[in-house]
Design an enzyme around this catalytic site. Sequence first.
Site, mmCIF file in Angstrom:
data_model
loop_
_atom_site.group_PDB
_atom_site.id
_atom_site.type_symbol
_atom_site.label_atom_id
_atom_site.label_comp_id
_atom_site.label_asym_id
_atom_site.label_seq_id
_atom_site.Cartn_x
_atom_site.Cartn_y
_atom_site.Cartn_z
ATOM 1 N N VAL A 153 -7.333 -8.538 73.560
ATOM 2 C CA VAL A 153 -8.251 -8.020 74.578
ATOM 3 C C VAL A 153 -9.092 -9.140 75.168
ATOM 4 C CG1 VAL A 153 -10.226 -6.494 74.986
ATOM 5 C CG2 VAL A 153 -8.319 -5.717 73.573
ATOM 6 N N ILE A 207 5.664 11.708 77.082
ATOM 7 C CA ILE A 207 6.328 12.869 76.499
ATOM 8 C C ILE A 207 7.763 12.511 76.107
ATOM 9 C CG2 ILE A 207 4.863 14.545 77.691
ATOM 10 C CD1 ILE A 207 7.265 15.108 79.568
ATOM 11 N N GLY A 247 3.384 3.321 67.153
ATOM 12 C CA GLY A 247 2.772 2.293 66.317
ATOM 13 C C GLY A 247 1.806 1.480 67.143
ATOM 14 N N CYS A 275 -3.483 0.161 68.431
ATOM 15 C CA CYS A 275 -4.479 1.083 68.987
ATOM 16 C C CYS A 275 -4.342 2.515 68.497
ATOM 17 C CB CYS A 275 -4.412 1.045 70.515
ATOM 18 S SG CYS A 275 -4.883 -0.543 71.223
#
Length: 442
Positions: free
Chosen positions: A11, A256, A263, A266
């Site tokens: 990040v 979907i 995995g 997050c």
Amino acid sequence: MKVTIFGSGYVGLVTGICLAEVGNDVVCVDIDQEKIDKLNQGIVPIYEPGLDAMVKENMDAGRVKFTTNIAEAVEHGVFQFIAVGTPPDEDGSADLQYVLAVAKSIAEHMNDYKVVVDKSTVPVGTADKVKNVIQQTQQQRGVDIDFDVVSNPEFLKEGAAIEDFMKPDRIVVGTDNPRTAELLKALYAPFNRSHERVITMDIRSAELTKYAANAMLATKISFMNELSNLAERLGADIEQVRNGIGSDSRIGYSFIYPGCGYGGSCFPKDVKALERTAQQVGYNAELLGAVENVNARQKQVLVNKIKHHYQDDIKGKTFALWGLAFKPKTDDMREAPSRVILEALIDAGATVQAFDPEAMDEAKRIYGNKAGLSLVKTADDALQGADALVIVTEWKNFWSPDFEMLKNTLKDKVIFDGRNLYQPEMLERVGIEYYAIGRGRT
């Protein structure tokens, strides 16, 4: 504007480089000297498409600097971004020690007004803790310097993080100070030109928004995986069901896709942390627990299909495994389904020959010379001497293989597909047994 980023991981690095790309003067600071040394040599510690080139370009232009000098970094920026890790603690809650350590460091060195920006994914109430640490540290110094704490959660997808930052769906700013909201709007103005993307709200709502987003997406995945298991038992095809419900604009096609579980860094961590937050305020978040349990079970689905096919005897079998990363366009294997699957196969006495386009170094770091596991150079190498093929990650170069070659190479002529890449009818015509997710074979 002058910006400081604490943390040069996924990040922090993407945030720093993207802010530098639009002309800001950025300093990225990290306590890991080896990581900083590599970055100063232009070596990026993570795989993210396009990031290497952006790091080099902005270093050459003098818009970004990497350092371990905390005092220099705090002095540099009006904006102090906290983008360090929040790993799960033993009880599933987010470990805030690194976030609060950064807050203390900022307070120890600040000499003028700062906007402290929580970019890390943190539980509701973290901004209050950051504020308290800064105030207490200032009191110990005998100073009273103005500052604000802002929640500015990230919404970056691994493999598309640069695109997500440069062209965001939304920019969430949580603050109780209108002045600070305007400062953040000015910082993000280059990413907000075509239409208004900044959504301002109170700090606690901003903190919850990040967890809510990831929990919602994880819920969609687990719901589809639950339906896929039901479809198999009812003789339905989950791919046709997916098309049927995805055409409803209230549902949509995103997230979907049934598979062998989610995995990454997050979803697993954030679902657990939000569930733990609920427990701490006396609320039983049953749906979150179910999402987590379904996902854990789904990572075993391919293993169960394999053992069922071989009548619970896979000792001595060799499996080609395509895909180690938890998703395409990343080398991240944190909580990856591949780890559960290959470890289960090896524990049952089988051998695994694994390949991934980007995650081979990460797999070597995790497994070293693990008995029963061979990390090979190409997807074709994984097939040599294999009894069956197991597909775990939907890399595009796995989508259109030479099926005749597969049939002639695989000893048992069988594929176990955890991502539904192929059409069962085509594999049947070729003469390959095909086990997918929710497509009629348990």
